[in-house]
Design a protein around this motif. Structure first.
Motif, short mmCIF file in Angstrom:
data_model
loop_
_atom_site.label_atom_id
_atom_site.label_comp_id
_atom_site.label_asym_id
_atom_site.label_seq_id
_atom_site.Cartn_x
_atom_site.Cartn_y
_atom_site.Cartn_z
N ARG A 98 0.80 -1.22 0.00
CA ARG A 98 0.00 0.00 0.00
C ARG A 98 0.84 1.27 0.00
O ARG A 98 0.33 2.35 -0.26
CB ARG A 98 -0.94 -0.01 1.20
N ASP A 114 0.39 -5.36 5.14
CA ASP A 114 0.00 -5.87 6.45
C ASP A 114 1.19 -5.86 7.40
O ASP A 114 1.05 -6.18 8.58
CB ASP A 114 -0.58 -7.28 6.33
N GLU A 135 -3.45 -3.09 9.42
CA GLU A 135 -3.29 -2.93 7.97
C GLU A 135 -2.66 -1.57 7.73
O GLU A 135 -3.30 -0.54 7.90
CB GLU A 135 -4.67 -3.02 7.31
N ARG A 137 -1.50 1.52 5.79
CA ARG A 137 -2.08 2.13 4.60
C ARG A 137 -1.11 3.06 3.86
O ARG A 137 -1.28 3.30 2.68
CB ARG A 137 -3.32 2.94 4.98
N LYS A 151 -5.00 1.29 9.19
CA LYS A 151 -6.43 1.34 8.91
C LYS A 151 -7.21 1.62 10.19
O LYS A 151 -8.27 2.25 10.17
CB LYS A 151 -6.88 0.02 8.29
#
Length: 181
Positions: A98, A114, A135, A137, A151
């Motif tokens: 990400r 992750d 998670e 981001r 997240k």
């Protein structure tokens, strides 16, 4: 149309614009934001760099000699911006990448999904790997300290020299990071 599907990431440095898309390409453009007194777009497509899956993030080295991209299948791609050739393709994460960045000296690549990973730019060797139990981001770093947004709304601050989490700032709201140019 710049891409055939959603644009997932952009990075602009020294007259080069890199774009990433869910159409499984990264594109490299020659771009100057304005000419003269009037603001005008002067963009020219230089290369379309094909990937195996959706491209989620993209960055350029500080000298713009390499484009680095991350994909939904956890791979990092390194491209030469002069020849447009693929230099390396590495399986780094188990899932989607990400966020991605390159150190100023182009020796290391940091990526998040992750988990958080740091790898050697030339060999692809993993140098650092940490699970955040969230998670991740987005990210930014200065070469020694990295910040990631989760997240969950948490902000994580990492010491990459000692490979330790320095601080976790809870509940800052849903993370959506933007890098300042």
């Amino acid at each position: 149309m710049a891409h055939d599907d959603a644009v997932s990431s952009i990075f602009w440095n020294k007259g080069l614009l890199a774009t990433a898309s869910w159409d499984s390409t990264a594109k490299l453009w020659s771009y100057s934001g304005h000419v003269g007194v009037k603001i005008q777009s002067c963009a020219q497509l230089l290369a379309e760099l094909d990937h195996d899956t959706r491209v989620t993030c993209v960055t350029l080295t500080s000298d713009s000699s390499h484009l680095v991209s991350g994909t939904t299948d956890g791979r990092v791609y390194i491209w030469d911006t002069n020849t447009y050739g693929l230099i390396g393709k590495y399986e780094v994460h188990l899932g989607e990448i990400r966020g991605i960045s390159v150190s100023l000296d182009a020796q290391r690549i940091i990526s998040c999904g992750d988990d958080l990973k740091v790898m050697d730019f030339k060999t692809g060797t993993k140098m650092f790997s940490k699970d955040a139990d969230d998670e991740l981001r987005c990210l930014c770093w200065n070469g020694q300290v990295a910040m990631t947004g989760g997240k969950s709304g948490n902000l994580y601050i990492w010491d990459l020299v000692s490979a330790q989490l320095i601080e976790k700032l809870p509940e800052i709201g849903r993370a959506s990071c933007r890098e300042r140019v």
